[in-house]
Design a protein around this motif. Structure first.
Motif, PDB file in Angstrom:
ATOM      1  N   HIS A  21       0.795  -1.220   0.000  1.00  0.00           N
ATOM      2  CA  HIS A  21       0.000   0.000   0.000  1.00  0.00           C
ATOM      3  C   HIS A  21       0.831   1.274   0.000  1.00  0.00           C
ATOM      4  O   HIS A  21       0.328   2.328  -0.378  1.00  0.00           O
ATOM      5  N   ILE A  22       2.070   1.215   0.443  1.00  0.00           N
ATOM      6  CA  ILE A  22       2.932   2.401   0.451  1.00  0.00           C
ATOM      7  C   ILE A  22       4.333   2.025  -0.028  1.00  0.00           C
ATOM      8  O   ILE A  22       4.737   0.862   0.064  1.00  0.00           O
ATOM      9  N   HIS A  23       5.056   3.011  -0.563  1.00  0.00           N
ATOM     10  CA  HIS A  23       6.468   2.874  -0.877  1.00  0.00           C
ATOM     11  C   HIS A  23       7.217   3.945  -0.096  1.00  0.00           C
ATOM     12  O   HIS A  23       6.722   5.072   0.067  1.00  0.00           O
ATOM     13  N   VAL A  24       8.414   3.604   0.378  1.00  0.00           N
ATOM     14  CA  VAL A  24       9.267   4.562   1.079  1.00  0.00           C
ATOM     15  C   VAL A  24      10.516   4.768   0.240  1.00  0.00           C
ATOM     16  O   VAL A  24      11.185   3.805  -0.136  1.00  0.00           O
ATOM     17  N   ALA A  25      10.828   6.044  -0.055  1.00  0.00           N
ATOM     18  CA  ALA A  25      11.953   6.373  -0.922  1.00  0.00           C
ATOM     19  C   ALA A  25      12.969   7.220  -0.174  1.00  0.00           C
ATOM     20  O   ALA A  25      12.623   7.985   0.732  1.00  0.00           O
ATOM     21  N   ALA A  26      14.234   7.074  -0.560  1.00  0.00           N
ATOM     22  CA  ALA A  26      15.322   7.892  -0.028  1.00  0.00           C
ATOM     23  C   ALA A  26      16.155   8.380  -1.196  1.00  0.00           C
ATOM     24  O   ALA A  26      16.539   7.578  -2.062  1.00  0.00           O
ATOM     25  N   THR A  37      13.845  11.733   2.672  1.00  0.00           N
ATOM     26  CA  THR A  37      13.040  10.525   2.462  1.00  0.00           C
ATOM     27  C   THR A  37      11.589  10.930   2.217  1.00  0.00           C
ATOM     28  O   THR A  37      11.174  12.029   2.575  1.00  0.00           O
ATOM     29  N   LEU A  38      10.835  10.012   1.632  1.00  0.00           N
ATOM     30  CA  LEU A  38       9.449  10.306   1.285  1.00  0.00           C
ATOM     31  C   LEU A  38       8.640   9.019   1.313  1.00  0.00           C
ATOM     32  O   LEU A  38       9.124   7.966   0.890  1.00  0.00           O
ATOM     33  N   THR A  39       7.413   9.105   1.792  1.00  0.00           N
ATOM     34  CA  THR A  39       6.473   7.978   1.768  1.00  0.00           C
ATOM     35  C   THR A  39       5.325   8.333   0.837  1.00  0.00           C
ATOM     36  O   THR A  39       4.740   9.419   0.939  1.00  0.00           O
ATOM     37  N   ILE A  40       5.007   7.430  -0.089  1.00  0.00           N
ATOM     38  CA  ILE A  40       3.962   7.694  -1.084  1.00  0.00           C
ATOM     39  C   ILE A  40       2.991   6.520  -1.138  1.00  0.00           C
ATOM     40  O   ILE A  40       3.336   5.387  -0.787  1.00  0.00           O
ATOM     41  N   PRO A  41       1.750   6.771  -1.580  1.00  0.00           N
ATOM     42  CA  PRO A  41       0.825   5.656  -1.838  1.00  0.00           C
ATOM     43  C   PRO A  41       1.199   4.956  -3.129  1.00  0.00           C
ATOM     44  O   PRO A  41       1.860   5.533  -4.011  1.00  0.00           O
ATOM     45  N   THR A  42       0.768   3.722  -3.288  1.00  0.00           N
ATOM     46  CA  THR A  42       1.147   2.927  -4.460  1.00  0.00           C
ATOM     47  C   THR A  42       0.127   3.089  -5.576  1.00  0.00           C
ATOM     48  O   THR A  42      -0.512   2.129  -6.005  1.00  0.00           O
TER      49      THR A  42
END
Length: 356
Positions: A21-26, A37-42
């Motif tokens: 349900h979510i992706h975490v990016a750096a 960093t950033l958290t986004i919905p899929t």
């Protein structure tokens, strides 16, 4: 004193830890280290947000995504459509996880570092062509075959407790005939255990027949797709539809991503792994990694050739005379077969021209 954290190259890599349900990016600068960093919905909106966010830090060299074939597949496809380089980051090293802990943010940062350090280099499959269709069909086919076998095993186990008359009737019947016979049993009112057993085996028999029809329909679809995609594979001795499908699935719709025969052998778990140290240099062991289904498919091809293929039979005889064990001979033959199919999967099915 100069603040090193403010030193920037303007070139960045992005690591992504993927979930359902979510992706975490750096995002990581090639000089300045982790920037944010950033958290986004899929979903598509989240992917657009991620790309715009990453572009705000500089020129994107690559995205390192964990799980490009599962939760990260849709993000990978989105980035490719925007001409962004994507590599498979893989799972973080377990020793690092034990030493430094684990979180989604840490996993994303480790993915970015793996790309920047050159540890993550695998190009993911595009999953946008006929091979992806074959993979999807084969997943369902294999599940149907497994469930069909389970239904038959359960059916025969229950018949052990049936009446003498039923055991005599069903003794030595083939599986299809047994299923058809039991599926035609007339229902009885549930008054005795024998009545319950008749209901049970009839249900299992109907289930087996349904799964058998389903598996055969899927087999036909898979064979048609394989013949359209790589007929040259099926022309080789000992390579049937199932083996060809496994080969194509591992290679993917973009087999050019596999750079060499050795890389394909390693991907299949067929390339030996060096184990030399000190006074034992030059030793190797079996590679227990790689794609185990493809490894098993190549093994089956080798066994068929050892029994029925005259050149292979002659090779086995010669190597046996040299003192080689059967196990060593099979390893050599598996390496030969994977080298052969490496060029075949890169061949043009229309012209027959073999890829380099």
């Amino acid at each position: 004193m100069t603040d090193l954290t403010s030193t920037r190259s303007g070139d960045v890599v992005v690591g992504v830890d993927t979930h359902k349900h979510i992706h975490v990016a750096a995002v990581m600068d090639t000089i300045g280290g982790i920037l944010a960093t950033l958290t986004i919905p899929t979903d598509t909106g989240g992917f657009r947000q991620l790309l715009a966010w990453a572009e705000g830090f500089g020129r994107i060299l690559a995205f390192g995504i964990e799980g490009t074939g599962s939760y990260g597949a849709t993000l990978t496809s989105f980035l490719r459509r925007h001409d962004i380089k994507v590599v498979e980051a893989g799972r973080p090293d377990r020793r690092l996880r034990r030493a430094n802990g684990k979180s989604d943010t840490l996993d994303a940062e480790n993915a970015a570092r793996a790309v920047l350090a050159g540890f993550a280099t695998a190009i993911p499959k595009t999953a946008d062509g006929t091979v992806e269709m074959i993979r999807q069909l084969k997943v369902v086919h294999d599940s149907a075959v497994l469930s069909r076998s389970s239904a038959m095993i359960m059916m025969k186990a229950m018949l052990v407790h049936s009446s003498d008359e039923m055991r005599r009737e069903t003794n030595k019947m083939s599986r299809p005939k047994l299923a058809r016979h039991l599926a035609g049993l007339r229902p009885r009112s549930l008054e005795t255990p024998d009545d319950a057993l008749r209901h049970s085996v009839r249900t299992l028999a109907r289930r087996w027949l349904t799964l058998d029809t389903e598996a055969k329909e899927l087999e036909a679809l898979i064979e048609d797709a394989v013949r359209r995609t790589a007929p040259q594979l099926l022309e080789q001795f000992g390579i049937g539809v199932d083996t060809a499908a496994e080969i194509l699935i591992v290679a993917g719709d973009n087999p050019e991503r596999i750079r060499s025969e050795a890389a394909f052998a390693k991907l299949a778990g067929i390339a030996p792994v060096p184990t030399g140290s000190g006074m034992t240099s030059g030793r190797h062991r079996i590679n227990h990694g790689g794609h185990r289904q493809l490894n098993a498919a190549i093994y089956r091809t080798v066994i068929v050739r050892m029994r029925f293929h005259e050149p292979t039979i002659a090779y086995v005889a010669r190597r046996t005379a040299e003192g080689r064990s059967k196990r060593d001979i099979i390893r050599c033959l598996k390496r030969y077969v994977i080298r052969e199919v490496y060029h075949l999967v890169k061949a043009n099915p229309t012209t027959g021209e073999i890829g380099s």
